[in-house]
Structure formats: structure tokens, C-alpha cells
Design an enzyme around this catalytic site. Structure first.
Site, PDB file in Angstrom:
ATOM      1  N   HIS A 128       0.150  46.981  15.607  1.00 26.05           N
ATOM      2  CA  HIS A 128       0.184  48.469  15.407  1.00 26.05           C
ATOM      3  C   HIS A 128      -0.630  48.533  13.846  1.00 26.05           C
ATOM      4  CE1 HIS A 128       3.841  48.737  17.301  1.00 26.05           C
ATOM      5  NE2 HIS A 128       4.410  47.525  16.835  1.00 26.05           N
ATOM      6  N   CYS A 131       0.938  47.662  21.609  1.00 30.51           N
ATOM      7  CA  CYS A 131       2.724  47.351  21.174  1.00 30.51           C
ATOM      8  C   CYS A 131       2.910  48.216  22.466  1.00 30.51           C
ATOM      9  CB  CYS A 131       3.011  47.077  20.176  1.00 30.51           C
ATOM     10  SG  CYS A 131       4.776  45.619  19.790  1.00 30.51           S
ATOM     11  N   GLU A 173      -1.544  51.264  12.841  1.00 30.37           N
ATOM     12  CA  GLU A 173      -1.113  52.979  12.633  1.00 30.37           C
ATOM     13  C   GLU A 173      -0.278  52.199  11.142  1.00 30.37           C
ATOM     14  OE1 GLU A 173      -0.177  50.919  15.748  1.00 30.37           O
ATOM     15  OE2 GLU A 173       1.809  51.460  16.115  1.00 30.37           O
TER      16      GLU A 173
HETATM   17  N1  GLN Z   1       9.104  44.981  22.599  1.00 29.75           N
HETATM   18  C1  GLN Z   1       8.974  46.173  23.118  1.00 29.75           C
HETATM   19  C2  GLN Z   1       8.519  45.886  24.011  1.00 29.75           C
HETATM   20  O1  GLN Z   1       8.624  45.739  25.320  1.00 29.75           O
HETATM   21  C3  GLN Z   1       7.598  46.807  22.178  1.00 29.75           C
HETATM   22  C4  GLN Z   1       7.874  46.206  20.786  1.00 29.75           C
HETATM   23  C5  GLN Z   1       7.098  47.351  19.954  1.00 29.75           C
HETATM   24  O2  GLN Z   1       6.153  48.145  20.125  1.00 29.75           O
HETATM   25  N2  GLN Z   1       7.143  47.246  18.347  1.00 29.75           N
HETATM   26  O3  GLN Z   1       7.867  48.171  24.407  1.00 29.75           O
END
Ligand code: GLN
Length: 194
Positions: free
Chosen positions: A173, A79, A175
Site C-alpha cells: 500500500h 492489495c 498510499e
Molecule cells: N486480505 C484482503 C483481501 O483478500 C486484502 C487486504 C488489503 O487490501 N490490505 O481482499
């Protein structure tokens, strides 16, 4: 067991430490360049990429991270971690830096407007025994990839998992799910690179 760092500036560090342990690695939290120098591989957690980017600069880690990735260190980003590994981002802050490593353009918060957070089954190339439960939280997607990057998974027509050489990234994710197959895939690639 391979010693794998988790970039511990911000984000869901603890969950990655647990997932790496379950996947057979020895995890270490990384906050300083000296600590980065001691690990064979690195995980970049989910969180907030703008904050992570700022802290990487403040902690003197951005250039060391770029150097290690260029030198072929295996890295896995989830992410916000995926955003950090993109050579180029869309909808980032104006001054937002990335480490880079994957020849791809990643759009921040891409799934956000329709659906802030959701779960969906995702089939990932190289992962056997069925799809993984993808947890998407204000998740990015991969807008496009260059020649060196390999798409490993798509959801709803959008690329959500990519690999380039030793660098792996997912929009979601693993994890957070208790399913350690993606972390095992990464740990295996660290052993193979070792
Ligand atoms: N929206 C977040 C970003 O731009 C990422 C979100 C996440 O890691 N769950 O960094």
C-alpha cells in the site's frame, strides 16, 4: 492534469485520492458506470476483495470495468485491488469474481499466516532513488505470471509488484506511506497512454 478515478465501493479510497493529488493527478471517486465512463484511468484501493467484488456486481460495475480494462484503460490496484486485477485467484471465496487484466495467479492472504501485517523495503523496477517502504496488510502475493506480465518487484522470494501493458498491481500500500513515487509512476504511464 489527468483525471483518474478511484473505485469507491469499499477500502482505503481517501488515501488514494490524496496520493493521486500529490502525484499531480485530478482524482474522482467512482461508484457508477456513468462516472467510470468519464475517467481516463482508475485506481482500485486496498480493502476486502470479496466485498469489493460483491459491490461491483451490485452497482453494475463489474462488466463495465472488464470492458474498460480490455480496451486498455490504465489501472493501478493495491492489495485487494491487485486481487481484483488477477485473471485467476487462489483462496478466494467460491463465488468471488475479479475484473482481471493481468495474466497472473494471485493468492489471497498469502503472507497472512506467518505475519498478518508488516513493513519491508521493496525495490521496484522503474522506481529510482532507493526502495519504497512496503506496507503489507493481510497481503496477497503473486503465485505465478503468464507471458504478458512483467514482474517489477519481489519480497522474500515472492512477486509483489506486476505490470501488464497499462495495468499495474502491488501487494502493498504505497498510499499509506506519504511516498508518492509509485503513484507518480502510474500517473506518468497515464500521461504516456493519453
Ligand atoms: N486480505 C484482503 C483481501 O483478500 C486484502 C487486504 C488489503 O487490501 N490490505 O481482499
Amino acid at each position: 492534469a489527468p483525471v483518474i478515478g478511484v473505485l469507491a465501493l469499499q477500502g482505503d479510497v481517501r488515501e488514494h485520492l490524496a496520493a493521486l493529488t500529490a502525484a499531480g493527478a485530478t482524482p474522482r471517486q467512482i461508484r457508477r458506470p456513468e462516472e467510470l465512463a468519464e475517467v481516463a484511468a482508475l485506481v482500485i484501493p486496498g480493502g476486502e476483495s470479496t466485498t469489493m467484488s460483491k459491490l461491483a456486481i451490485v452497482f453494475g460495475l463489474l462488466e463495465p470495468l472488464r470492458e474498460r480494462v480490455r480496451a486498455g484503460m490504465p489501472v493501478y490496484g493495491t492489495c485487494a485491488g491487485m486481487i481484483m486485477l488477477a485473471d485467476k485467484i487462489l483462496d478466494g471465496r467460491d463465488d468471488q469474481e475479479t475484473i482481471g487484466g493481468i495474466d497472473m495467479i494471485v493468492r489471497r492472504n498469502a503472507f497472512g499466516r506467518q505475519n498478518e501485517s508488516f513493513e519491508a523495503e521493496v525495490d521496484i523496477q522503474g522506481i529510482e532513488d532507493g526502495p519504497v517502504e512496503g506496507v503489507f496488510i493481510r497481503a496477497p502475493w503473486v503465485e505465478s505470471v503468464g507471458g504478458g506480465a512483467e514482474v517489477l518487484a519481489t519480497f522474500d522470494g515472492h512477486t509483489v509488484a506486476v505490470r501488464q501493458g497499462n495495468v499495474l498491481a502491488t501487494s502493498f500500500h504505497p498510499e499509506l506511506t506519504g511516498d508518492h513515487r509509485v503513484h507518480k509512476l502510474f500517473v506518468d504511464s497515464v500521461r504516456a497512454a493519453g
